[in-house]
Design a protein around this motif. Structure first.
Motif, PDB file in Angstrom:
ATOM      1  N   LYS C   6     -13.297  10.356  14.198  1.00  0.00           N
ATOM      2  CA  LYS C   6     -13.693  11.144  12.801  1.00  0.00           C
ATOM      3  C   LYS C   6     -12.181  11.506  12.225  1.00  0.00           C
ATOM      4  CE  LYS C   6     -16.464  14.872  11.231  1.00  0.00           C
ATOM      5  NZ  LYS C   6     -15.733  15.745  10.293  1.00  0.00           N
ATOM      6  N   ALA C   7     -12.072  11.031  11.362  1.00  0.00           N
ATOM      7  CA  ALA C   7     -10.778  11.219  10.397  1.00  0.00           C
ATOM      8  C   ALA C   7     -11.036  12.281   9.279  1.00  0.00           C
ATOM      9  CB  ALA C   7     -10.030  10.006   9.689  1.00  0.00           C
ATOM     10  N   ASP C   8     -10.565  13.482   9.344  1.00  0.00           N
ATOM     11  CA  ASP C   8     -10.529  14.465   8.478  1.00  0.00           C
ATOM     12  C   ASP C   8      -9.501  14.634   7.522  1.00  0.00           C
ATOM     13  OD1 ASP C   8     -12.124  16.422   7.047  1.00  0.00           O
ATOM     14  OD2 ASP C   8     -11.320  17.946   8.565  1.00  0.00           O
ATOM     15  N   VAL C  10      -7.230  12.744   5.943  1.00  0.00           N
ATOM     16  CA  VAL C  10      -5.671  12.522   6.663  1.00  0.00           C
ATOM     17  C   VAL C  10      -4.951  11.975   5.424  1.00  0.00           C
ATOM     18  CG1 VAL C  10      -4.583  10.629   8.092  1.00  0.00           C
ATOM     19  CG2 VAL C  10      -6.615  11.726   8.862  1.00  0.00           C
ATOM     20  N   SER C  24     -10.799  10.140   4.788  1.00  0.00           N
ATOM     21  CA  SER C  24     -11.873  10.686   5.945  1.00  0.00           C
ATOM     22  C   SER C  24     -12.925   9.625   5.952  1.00  0.00           C
ATOM     23  CB  SER C  24     -12.771  11.787   5.196  1.00  0.00           C
ATOM     24  OG  SER C  24     -11.900  12.912   4.997  1.00  0.00           O
ATOM     25  N   GLU C  26     -15.807   8.420   9.463  1.00  0.00           N
ATOM     26  CA  GLU C  26     -16.412   8.433  10.701  1.00  0.00           C
ATOM     27  C   GLU C  26     -16.824   7.038  11.345  1.00  0.00           C
ATOM     28  OE1 GLU C  26     -19.510  11.535  11.437  1.00  0.00           O
ATOM     29  OE2 GLU C  26     -18.440  12.766  10.156  1.00  0.00           O
ATOM     30  N   LEU C  46      -2.467   3.827   8.523  1.00  0.00           N
ATOM     31  CA  LEU C  46      -3.927   4.586   8.923  1.00  0.00           C
ATOM     32  C   LEU C  46      -4.072   4.468  10.467  1.00  0.00           C
ATOM     33  CD1 LEU C  46      -6.484   6.448   8.518  1.00  0.00           C
ATOM     34  CD2 LEU C  46      -7.451   4.250   7.747  1.00  0.00           C
ATOM     35  N   LEU C  50      -4.164   7.021  13.834  1.00  0.00           N
ATOM     36  CA  LEU C  50      -5.352   6.915  14.784  1.00  0.00           C
ATOM     37  C   LEU C  50      -4.730   6.765  16.299  1.00  0.00           C
ATOM     38  CD1 LEU C  50      -8.190   6.885  16.126  1.00  0.00           C
ATOM     39  CD2 LEU C  50      -8.159   4.441  15.131  1.00  0.00           C
ATOM     40  N   PRO C  56      -0.137  12.951  11.250  1.00  0.00           N
ATOM     41  CA  PRO C  56      -0.439  13.130   9.657  1.00  0.00           C
ATOM     42  C   PRO C  56       0.576  14.253   9.295  1.00  0.00           C
ATOM     43  CG  PRO C  56      -2.406  13.708  10.800  1.00  0.00           C
ATOM     44  CD  PRO C  56      -1.260  12.941  12.016  1.00  0.00           C
ATOM     45  N   SER C  60      -6.437  15.431  10.077  1.00  0.00           N
ATOM     46  CA  SER C  60      -6.405  15.164  11.429  1.00  0.00           C
ATOM     47  C   SER C  60      -7.348  13.948  11.911  1.00  0.00           C
ATOM     48  CB  SER C  60      -6.880  16.238  12.335  1.00  0.00           C
ATOM     49  OG  SER C  60      -8.112  16.522  12.185  1.00  0.00           O
ATOM     50  N   ILE C  61      -7.048  13.338  13.042  1.00  0.00           N
ATOM     51  CA  ILE C  61      -8.016  12.427  13.473  1.00  0.00           C
ATOM     52  C   ILE C  61      -8.442  12.989  14.960  1.00  0.00           C
ATOM     53  CG2 ILE C  61      -8.541   9.987  14.385  1.00  0.00           C
ATOM     54  CD1 ILE C  61      -6.853   8.839  12.228  1.00  0.00           C
ATOM     55  N   HIS C  67      -8.422  16.164  19.046  1.00  0.00           N
ATOM     56  CA  HIS C  67      -7.546  15.584  18.464  1.00  0.00           C
ATOM     57  C   HIS C  67      -6.717  14.588  19.168  1.00  0.00           C
ATOM     58  CE1 HIS C  67      -7.965  18.323  15.032  1.00  0.00           C
ATOM     59  NE2 HIS C  67      -7.734  19.341  15.602  1.00  0.00           N
TER      60      HIS C  67
END
Lengths: 239, 124, 291
Positions: C6-8, C10, C24, C26, C46, C50, C56, C60-61, C67
């Protein structure tokens, strides 16, 4: 079962640098034999503590080891950054485990190098005795401790310079070099060694008592380690 | 099986058609085992999920059935079912476009019939 | 071991240069994902986030809620393969792999040896002296044999010639079927790899502009061919990606699916409808002069 990555890094670095160290030790022995052979004049042997530390007993392999190892371990430190951190992080090791692992390997290296130097010295004394030269040899333990501390500090200083260049701008790298030179001078000064550089003489660092010297060395070691950790804690891995 | 896939059609659809073709032209008989997902994935370099999607559509349509742990097999009656479908599609696609083209060229239905007859004769 | 990435939001900045903006997404389940983007779009950046190569600037990823950055448990499960030169690596391929296999709990040395044979990787040459193509192959072998739950190949095929790439694609698919895991393949050469993807993510100028099931994406554009006036009439008001006139015939590519009614309408206008390839869709979605 999950392996402890710190130990894995520590052992693999010890293995790599340890093998370089054996090469370096070989060269050290050759150099020492060559220089002793050319300068041997049947000198009187005075192996008191201050004589050793002040370099007055320059004939001993311990002394050759003490003076040349600084440069060698500084270079090892310089080489412990870029490619090394990239290798470990690429293989899923955290920066923390990388840091702790290298610290661990420095510890192993300092002890093993000192042990090797002590062994060579024992051999040297044995040979001298066999040659029938009267010796009154007593090497204080603190002399070995000085080798241990030098190896650790100079390795760290090299690593610190490399980390400065890796993490920050080039100009900051030069600031790191300046700090490194200062640390090296302090380390020599407090232990009563002399460095043949005018700047060193200008700084006029006083020789201090053994215990204070040990304390200052340890403080510098801890200080540089902390700074290296801060520099590498969140560092971006470059291509 | 075909040597390569057509860029202009969804892949799962091509997988489905490929199996159907094999059943219609008799390469795959009823109760025969269909090619495995692994074979198709490796041969055409396609995602396994895509192959499964094609297979699942065939299962849903009653063309294939699954034997757990063994693979996919051609269902009884698959041939007949596909033939009916193809007949319909034939009319929709070929006959429609033939008549469309014929209209452009001003060919009457009578003329088309004659053309077909003469083609048949030529084929013997 | 279902892994959910899940990238939120970033974002990443390098020396005041915005590289990634608010990304973002998923990724759920063991699938092969394609990360598409033009050169410099931010694919490597990117993926670097990850793989915890870089922290970042914000956002966060997380993998399964943890995390990634500096997380030993998660980092162990991610392998990030880039086609970088290995000029400072001495030692031969097998030794090199044996050394790094210590860090990968699932590393399969037998499989690595089989791959060495398939790629015809010389085992008596130092890694740093291998040709570019062979270094690429070595990277690929490491990525596959590590069997990490999250395996990332960042344009890893670049140095390979066509036969080697073919082997690489085949091995990715085979090993994925035998050992399902999350595999992310980034590329800007789409036509060759698109059929391998189950889901596609498209990144452009540091932003995620598309995340879609590959089949759905292929289905989300239509090409329309026919007489110029008829095509113009039909595509009027639709999202046109590309138009091309050849004599009296026009080809238009439109974005979006057609309704039953529109298909009938096209039939009545004697237009030919066809799908458009992922490659075409990608080119038009990431065009520089787009609005």
């Amino acid at each position: 079962m999950r392996k402890n990555k710190t130990t894995v890094v520590g052992l693999s670095m010890f293995q790599t640098i340890g093998s370089w160290m054996m090469w370096y030790t070989g060269i050290l022995v050759v150099l020492h034999i060559a220089s002793t052979a050319t300068s041997y004049t049947g000198i009187e042997l005075n192996l008191s503590q201050s004589a050793l530390i002040n370099g007055e007993a320059g004939w001993s392999i311990l002394n050759t080891a003490l003076t040349t190892s600084k440069g060698f371990f500084l270079v090892c430190g310089l080489l412990s950054m870029g490619a090394v951190i990239k290798y470990y992080v690429s293989n899923g090791v955290t920066r923390l485990d990388y840091f702790k692992g290298i610290i661990q390997s420095i510890f192993y290296l300092s002890l093993s190098f000192t042990a090797v130097a002590a062994l060579l010295f024992g051999l040297e004394v044995l040979i001298i005795n066999m040659m029938g030269i009267e010796t009154n040899i007593h090497v204080p333990l603190v002399f070995y401790l000085k080798i241990v501390l030098d190896v650790i500090l100079f390795y760290l200083v090299g690593w610190f310079i490399a980390a400065g260049f890796y993490r920050l701008h080039v100009w900051f790298g030069f600031v790191c070099i300046a700090i490194a030179v200062l640390l090296a001078f302090v380390q020599s000064g407090i232990w009563g060694e002399s460095v043949p550089i005018p700047l060193f003489k200008l700084m006029n660092i006083y020789e201090v008592s053994i215990w204070i010297a040990i304390l200052i060395s340890l403080l510098m070691i801890v200080g540089v380690s902390v700074v290296i950790r801060l520099l590498t804690k969140e560092v971006r891995i470059k291509d | 099986m075909r040597s390569s896939l057509d860029e202009n059609k969804p892949i799962f659809q091509q997988i489905r058609e490929m199996i159907e073709d094999d059943i219609v032209n008799g390469n795959l008989k009823e109760e025969d085992q269909a090619p495995s997902t692994n074979q198709l994935v490796a041969y055409y370099k396609i995602n396994p999920a895509t192959v499964l999607k094609g297979f699942n559509q065939l299962v849903d349509a009653g063309i294939l059935y699954k034997k757990r742990g063994v693979g996919m097999f051609v269902a009884a009656g698959a041939y007949q079912m596909l033939r009916e479908q193809r007949k319909q599609a034939f009319q929709e696609q070929y006959v429609w476009s033939m008549m469309h083209e014929a209209e452009k060229l001003g060919i009457s239905v009578e003329e088309i019939k004659n053309m077909i007859d003469s083609m048949k004769e030529r084929q013997g | 071991m279902p892994h959910k990435i899940k990238a939120d939001k970033v974002s990443l900045q390098f020396q005041n240069k915005q590289v990634l903006t608010n990304i973002s997404f998923e990724l759920e389940g063991e699938k092969i994902y394609g990360l598409l983007g033009r050169n410099g779009a931010g694919k490597t950046s990117l993926l670097s986030v990850l793989a915890a190569f870089v922290k970042p600037t914000s956002g966060s990823i997380a993998v399964d809620g943890e995390h990634v950055f500096e997380n030993a448990n998660v980092m162990e499960q991610i392998v990030f393969i880039r086609d970088v030169k290995m000029d400072d690596e001495n030692g031969k391929a097998k030794k090199y792999m044996k050394d790094l296999s210590i860090f990968r709990p699932n590393f399969d040395m037998d499989y690595a040896e089989r791959l060495i044979q398939r790629f015809k990787l010389p085992t008596d040459t130092e890694v740093s002296k291998l040709s570019r193509g062979m270094q690429s192959a070595l990277h690929a072998i490491i990525g596959l044999a590590s069997r990490c739950p999250i395996t990332i190949f960042d344009e890893a095929y670049l140095g390979m010639d066509a036969p080697a790439r073919e082997i690489f694609y085949e091995e990715v698919l085979n090993d994925f079927m035998e050992h399902p895991r999350t595999i992310i393949l980034s590329t800007h050469l789409i036509s060759e790899m698109e059929s391998m993807f189950e889901e596609v993510l498209i990144i452009d100028q540091g932003q995620m502009i598309m995340h879609e099931d590959a089949e759905t994406l292929r289905d989300s554009g239509v090409s329309v061919t026919g007489a110029v006036e008829q095509v113009d009439l039909f595509v009027n008001g639709k999202h046109i990606l590309k138009e091309q006139v050849l004599g009296g015939t026009k080809l238009a590519m439109i974005y979006g699916q057609l309704s039953e009614q529109e298909i009938e309408e096209a039939k009545a206008l004697k237009l030919t409808l066809g799908p458009i390839t992922l490659q075409e869709l990608f080119i038009h979605l990431t065009k520089e002069d787009k609005q």
